[in-house]
Design an enzyme around this catalytic site. Sequence first.
Site, PDB file in Angstrom:
ATOM      1  N   SER A  85      -5.595  -3.927  13.332  1.00  0.00           N
ATOM      2  CA  SER A  85      -6.020  -2.827  14.258  1.00  0.00           C
ATOM      3  C   SER A  85      -7.155  -3.209  15.242  1.00  0.00           C
ATOM      4  O   SER A  85      -6.665  -2.926  16.472  1.00  0.00           O
ATOM      5  CB  SER A  85      -6.246  -1.521  13.697  1.00  0.00           C
ATOM      6  OG  SER A  85      -7.411  -1.802  12.696  1.00  0.00           O
ATOM      7  N   LEU A  86      -8.127  -3.755  14.903  1.00  0.00           N
ATOM      8  CA  LEU A  86      -9.045  -4.182  15.840  1.00  0.00           C
ATOM      9  C   LEU A  86      -8.613  -5.435  16.817  1.00  0.00           C
ATOM     10  O   LEU A  86      -8.778  -5.367  18.039  1.00  0.00           O
ATOM     11  CB  LEU A  86     -10.464  -4.528  15.217  1.00  0.00           C
ATOM     12  CG  LEU A  86     -11.577  -5.063  15.973  1.00  0.00           C
ATOM     13  CD1 LEU A  86     -11.913  -3.922  16.967  1.00  0.00           C
ATOM     14  CD2 LEU A  86     -12.524  -5.386  14.915  1.00  0.00           C
ATOM     15  N   GLU A  95      -5.040   2.136  18.862  1.00  0.00           N
ATOM     16  CA  GLU A  95      -4.255   2.882  17.851  1.00  0.00           C
ATOM     17  C   GLU A  95      -3.494   3.719  18.729  1.00  0.00           C
ATOM     18  O   GLU A  95      -2.362   4.413  18.207  1.00  0.00           O
ATOM     19  CB  GLU A  95      -5.048   3.760  16.951  1.00  0.00           C
ATOM     20  CG  GLU A  95      -4.312   4.426  15.794  1.00  0.00           C
ATOM     21  CD  GLU A  95      -5.293   5.050  14.633  1.00  0.00           C
ATOM     22  OE1 GLU A  95      -4.548   5.678  13.999  1.00  0.00           O
ATOM     23  OE2 GLU A  95      -6.363   4.900  14.729  1.00  0.00           O
ATOM     24  N   ARG A 151       0.792  -1.414  -0.032  1.00  0.00           N
ATOM     25  CA  ARG A 151       0.014  -0.054   0.011  1.00  0.00           C
ATOM     26  C   ARG A 151       0.842   1.383   0.040  1.00  0.00           C
ATOM     27  O   ARG A 151       0.392   2.343  -0.574  1.00  0.00           O
ATOM     28  CB  ARG A 151      -0.947  -0.049   1.144  1.00  0.00           C
ATOM     29  CG  ARG A 151      -0.400   0.132   2.569  1.00  0.00           C
ATOM     30  CD  ARG A 151      -1.618   0.003   3.601  1.00  0.00           C
ATOM     31  NE  ARG A 151      -2.486  -0.850   3.578  1.00  0.00           N
ATOM     32  CZ  ARG A 151      -3.468  -0.996   4.551  1.00  0.00           C
ATOM     33  NH1 ARG A 151      -3.354  -0.266   5.585  1.00  0.00           N
ATOM     34  NH2 ARG A 151      -4.188  -2.149   4.677  1.00  0.00           N
TER      35      ARG A 151
END
Length: 283
Positions: free
Chosen positions: A154-155, A138, A53
Amino acid sequence: MEFTQFHPTTLYHPKGHNFLISESVRGEGAVITDTRGRPFMHKYHEKKDLAPRDIVTRAILNELLESGDKFVLLDLSPIGKENIPKRFPNIYKTCLQLDIDISESPIPIVPAFHFSCGGVMTDIHGRTNIERLFAAGEVACTGLHGANRLASTSLLEAMVFGRIISDYTIANKDFYYGFKFPEVRDWIDTGIIDIIDPALIKQDWTYLQNIMWNYVGPVRSKKRLQRALIDLRNLQEDIENFYRDAKMDRKMVELRNAIQTGAVVAEHAWTNRDSLGAHYRID
């Protein structure tokens, strides 16, 4: 704090509010093109549209810089018209609400800031250097993400460390649960400015966003970071003077916090001369 991750494909639309177009769309076969429908990722990486990305983000920005266009396109036609609503129902419905039928036409996209891999330093139990203050998600720098977060973690990180913190405090409940917090004194408001001009707040937010995107964004350099630090210090001085003189307001506090955070990110990016993960310097 310099490891700030950018998502390469967010919807470009006045009402889109940076709606993320999942990278799985490219995994299914979608192709990024310029506004004339010409693919360009082959010029930047052997995996083309399936490149990491950060590489895709820089490629898009370079194309925009060379062409002067405001966006590029994500062409979903290789997926098949009949498959698009089935495979990506949320993206299909959201774009349709904005009069974009992604089964018939490409999606206008631009990169956008997505995730901060750094933050408040914690240990393996989620503890910070302030007694009884824990951090997860985060806001925390647990070390799990390294220099560039992998997709969909992330979660998971927030859930795992949330559980770790819960288990740790329960196991040490005599220390954590028996503490009596001191009474917090009332705020003494010494401000002399009752009404904060919303035009100034809006202008400072716009200025901060431009500094961070243009100088501390996906592509960084010594000159860009140097300019960022100078501009951020000036902005910090202005907002601190305003902060002392004005009566407290949520918008003022949020702006002050954002400027301080931006300054920390820029300082860390300036200090780190090695390109690694989400931190990329052209010099």
